[in-house]
Design an enzyme around this catalytic site. Structure first.
Site, PDB file in Angstrom:
ATOM      1  N   CYS A 242       0.737  -1.523   0.104  1.00 57.50           N
ATOM      2  CA  CYS A 242       0.002   0.076  -0.172  1.00 57.50           C
ATOM      3  C   CYS A 242       0.820   1.157   0.074  1.00 57.50           C
ATOM      4  O   CYS A 242       0.462   2.481  -0.345  1.00 57.50           O
ATOM      5  CB  CYS A 242      -1.068   0.021   1.058  1.00 57.50           C
ATOM      6  SG  CYS A 242      -2.055  -1.420   1.225  1.00 57.50           S
TER       7      CYS A 242
ATOM      8  N   HIS B 246      -3.099   7.243   2.986  1.00 60.64           N
ATOM      9  CA  HIS B 246      -3.576   5.821   2.472  1.00 60.64           C
ATOM     10  C   HIS B 246      -4.940   5.392   2.804  1.00 60.64           C
ATOM     11  O   HIS B 246      -5.328   5.863   4.034  1.00 60.64           O
ATOM     12  CB  HIS B 246      -2.499   4.818   3.073  1.00 60.64           C
ATOM     13  CG  HIS B 246      -2.990   3.371   2.484  1.00 60.64           C
ATOM     14  ND1 HIS B 246      -3.552   3.024   1.152  1.00 60.64           N
ATOM     15  CD2 HIS B 246      -3.230   2.212   3.265  1.00 60.64           C
ATOM     16  CE1 HIS B 246      -3.889   1.751   1.266  1.00 60.64           C
ATOM     17  NE2 HIS B 246      -3.704   1.417   2.627  1.00 60.64           N
TER      18      HIS B 246
ATOM     19  N   ASN C  93      -9.776  -0.098  -0.008  1.00 61.35           N
ATOM     20  CA  ASN C  93      -8.188  -0.040   0.071  1.00 61.35           C
ATOM     21  C   ASN C  93      -7.870  -0.468  -1.293  1.00 61.35           C
ATOM     22  O   ASN C  93      -8.066  -1.837  -1.621  1.00 61.35           O
ATOM     23  CB  ASN C  93      -8.054  -0.763   1.247  1.00 61.35           C
ATOM     24  CG  ASN C  93      -6.393  -0.821   1.428  1.00 61.35           C
ATOM     25  OD1 ASN C  93      -5.660  -0.372   0.473  1.00 61.35           O
ATOM     26  ND2 ASN C  93      -5.967  -1.185   2.397  1.00 61.35           N
TER      27      ASN C  93
HETATM   28  O1  UT7 Z   1      -3.654  -1.119   3.632  1.00 62.30           O
HETATM   29  C1  UT7 Z   1      -2.673  -1.460   4.853  1.00 62.30           C
HETATM   30  C2  UT7 Z   1      -3.089  -2.677   5.215  1.00 62.30           C
HETATM   31  N1  UT7 Z   1      -4.693  -2.886   5.793  1.00 62.30           N
HETATM   32  C3  UT7 Z   1      -5.101  -2.180   7.033  1.00 62.30           C
HETATM   33  O2  UT7 Z   1      -4.618  -0.780   7.109  1.00 62.30           O
HETATM   34  C4  UT7 Z   1      -6.196  -2.428   7.686  1.00 62.30           C
HETATM   35  C5  UT7 Z   1      -5.973  -2.457   9.309  1.00 62.30           C
HETATM   36  N2  UT7 Z   1      -7.040  -3.125  10.236  1.00 62.30           N
HETATM   37  C6  UT7 Z   1      -8.258  -2.789  10.104  1.00 62.30           C
HETATM   38  O3  UT7 Z   1      -8.634  -1.807   9.313  1.00 62.30           O
HETATM   39  C7  UT7 Z   1      -9.007  -3.178  11.192  1.00 62.30           C
HETATM   40  O4  UT7 Z   1      -8.481  -3.969  11.994  1.00 62.30           O
HETATM   41  C8  UT7 Z   1     -10.268  -4.231  10.680  1.00 62.30           C
HETATM   42  C9  UT7 Z   1     -11.379  -3.192   9.881  1.00 62.30           C
HETATM   43  C10 UT7 Z   1      -9.819  -5.125   9.672  1.00 62.30           C
HETATM   44  C11 UT7 Z   1     -11.142  -4.827  11.650  1.00 62.30           C
HETATM   45  O5  UT7 Z   1     -11.342  -4.140  12.531  1.00 62.30           O
HETATM   46  P1  UT7 Z   1     -11.202  -4.275  14.181  1.00 62.30           P
HETATM   47  O6  UT7 Z   1     -11.868  -3.087  14.767  1.00 62.30           O
HETATM   48  O7  UT7 Z   1      -9.883  -4.580  14.402  1.00 62.30           O
HETATM   49  O8  UT7 Z   1     -12.166  -5.466  14.334  1.00 62.30           O
HETATM   50  P2  UT7 Z   1     -11.646  -7.036  14.767  1.00 62.30           P
HETATM   51  O9  UT7 Z   1     -10.750  -7.871  13.855  1.00 62.30           O
HETATM   52  O10 UT7 Z   1     -11.272  -6.763  16.177  1.00 62.30           O
HETATM   53  O11 UT7 Z   1     -12.991  -7.928  14.779  1.00 62.30           O
HETATM   54  C12 UT7 Z   1     -14.031  -7.308  15.874  1.00 62.30           C
HETATM   55  C13 UT7 Z   1     -15.241  -8.352  15.406  1.00 62.30           C
HETATM   56  C14 UT7 Z   1     -14.735  -9.992  15.569  1.00 62.30           C
HETATM   57  O12 UT7 Z   1     -15.734 -10.625  16.185  1.00 62.30           O
HETATM   58  P3  UT7 Z   1     -15.475 -11.310  17.638  1.00 62.30           P
HETATM   59  O13 UT7 Z   1     -14.431 -12.030  17.459  1.00 62.30           O
HETATM   60  O14 UT7 Z   1     -15.389  -9.914  18.478  1.00 62.30           O
HETATM   61  O15 UT7 Z   1     -16.990 -11.758  18.048  1.00 62.30           O
HETATM   62  C15 UT7 Z   1     -14.672 -10.249  14.064  1.00 62.30           C
HETATM   63  O16 UT7 Z   1     -15.093 -11.501  13.745  1.00 62.30           O
HETATM   64  O17 UT7 Z   1     -15.789  -8.047  14.243  1.00 62.30           O
HETATM   65  C16 UT7 Z   1     -15.852  -9.305  13.394  1.00 62.30           C
HETATM   66  N3  UT7 Z   1     -15.684  -9.015  12.243  1.00 62.30           N
HETATM   67  C17 UT7 Z   1     -16.914  -8.688  11.422  1.00 62.30           C
HETATM   68  N4  UT7 Z   1     -18.137  -8.823  11.527  1.00 62.30           N
HETATM   69  C18 UT7 Z   1     -19.120  -8.423  10.576  1.00 62.30           C
HETATM   70  C19 UT7 Z   1     -14.562  -9.053  11.288  1.00 62.30           C
HETATM   71  N5  UT7 Z   1     -14.884  -8.776  10.105  1.00 62.30           N
HETATM   72  C20 UT7 Z   1     -16.252  -8.686   9.999  1.00 62.30           C
HETATM   73  C21 UT7 Z   1     -17.173  -8.467   8.941  1.00 62.30           C
HETATM   74  N6  UT7 Z   1     -18.501  -8.303   9.374  1.00 62.30           N
HETATM   75  N7  UT7 Z   1     -16.727  -8.079   7.664  1.00 62.30           N
END
Ligand code: UT7
Length: 331
Positions: A119, A258, A288
């Protein structure tokens, strides 16, 4: 007394972008994985993204964006001296996607290579081109960030498939008599390489029945850890270029981060004390787009007149590797 000679600066002569026409909305994703528009919007800010039709390649998107940038710069393809394509999703492992773009453009004189910085690709590509142009080795450069990520996404993994989109951004760079790049910053940290990666397809896990069965040809990410690295490095990197050029935060007209996640961008703004109303965001429409993201955002910020002649602009990127970088330029 002889007049002090102004240091030569490298600037942007033209910009271009291209995204495939097919829109994939959050509602469409609700039919593919267990997710909701509400979750995607509140956790990422993304509402829709573009996806390429099967058969459409990264060089197809790169060619379109590159052609538009050349037109805006009024530079003929035959006069292009350097083409850098930043991508994590090349058409093939080799030859480079930049050579395929060269062929499509008819830029027969250009030297072409690809750059892998995920990225951070557009920013790394622009800094690389700037160095070649400053040294006088080449007189102009076409830098393109382009991705067809949709082919490398695990469409059964809701934690990643909702985040990414396809697209390309491009710019033509050359020495300028006013404005241009004032400061740059780049960094890398291979210790965190496995936070965001695609294991299969290279020499570690060459394609095999097993690599396909084990889903090694799809992107994998530890989102929460990547989030933390992204905020810290983008905020620090933006601070470094401002300090190097002795430009104050308040003097900057537009920050182009980004486009990964609105929460990351808001955290960067808070941590680096950047006024959020000056931070450009278009990820709600494209998701993204990895290497293409900052050049697509710069293109749209200029189109929307968020950037005017003479303005200070900071581009700041972060990606797999980990890699990060910033460019401070005067428009
Ligand atoms: O381009 C450079 C690289 N990429 C990035 O910069 C991305 C960096 N990371 C992020 O943007 C975030 O970490 C995410 C958007 C990927 C995830 O957000 P988060 O606040 O870190 O959520 P999480 O991974 O801690 O997940 C929270 C909950 C989980 O459920 P439990 O375990 O709390 O029950 C996930 O299973 O959200 C769940 N979850 C979803 N639920 C509905 C994860 N993806 C989804 C989804 N829909 N698509």
């Amino acid at each position: 007394m002889a007049a002090a000679r102004r240091t030569k600066r490298i600037g942007i002569l033209g910009l271009g972008m291209y995204v495939p026409p097919k829109v994939l909305t959050n509602a469409d994703l609700e039919k593919i994985v267990e997710t909701s528009d509400e979750w995607i919007r509140t956790r990422t800010g993304i509402r829709e993204r573009r996806v390429a039709d099967p058969g459409t390649t990264t060089s197809d998107l790169a060619f379109e964006a590159g052609q538009r940038a050349l037109r805006q710069a009024r530079l003929q393809p035959k006069d292009v001296e350097l083409i850098i394509v930043a991508t994590t999703t090349p058409d093939m492992l080799f030859p480079s996607t930049s050579c395929l773009v060269q062929q499509r453009l008819g830029a027969t004189k250009a030297v072409c290579f690809d750059l892998s910085a995920a990225c951070s690709g557009s920013v790394f590509g622009m800094v690389t081109a700037q160095q070649y142009l400053l040294s006088g080795r080449y007189r102009n450069a076409l830098v393109i960030g382009a991705e067809v990520l949709s082919g490398f996404i695990d469409w059964t993994d809701r934690s990643t498939c909702v985040l990414f989109g396809d697209g390309a951004g491009a710019c033509v760079m050359a020495p300028v008599s006013r404005g241009g790049i004032l400061a740059t910053d780049m960094g890398s940290d291979g210790r965190a390489a496995e936070l965001l990666y695609m294991p299969g397809g290279g020499s570690k896990y060459p394609p095999s029945h097993r690599s396909v069965e084990q889903r090694l040809h799809f992107l994998r990410m530890n989102g929460t850890e990547v989030f933390k690295h992204a905020v810290r490095h983008m905020a620090d990197s933006a601070g470094h270029v401002l300090k190097a050029a002795k430009v104050k935060r308040e003097q900057v007209a537009c920050f182009i981060p980004h486009q990964a996640n609105t929460r990351i961008i808001e955290a960067v703004a808070k941590y680096a004390k950047l006024p959020i109303e000056k931070v450009f965001m278009n990820l709600q429409r494209y998701g993204n787009t990895s290497a293409a993201s900052t050049l697509i955002a710069l293109y749209e910020a200029v189109e929307e007149e968020r950037i005017r002649r003479g303005d200070y602009v900071v581009m700041v990127a972060f990606g797999a590797g980990m890699t990060w970088g910033s460019i401070l330029l005067q428009w």
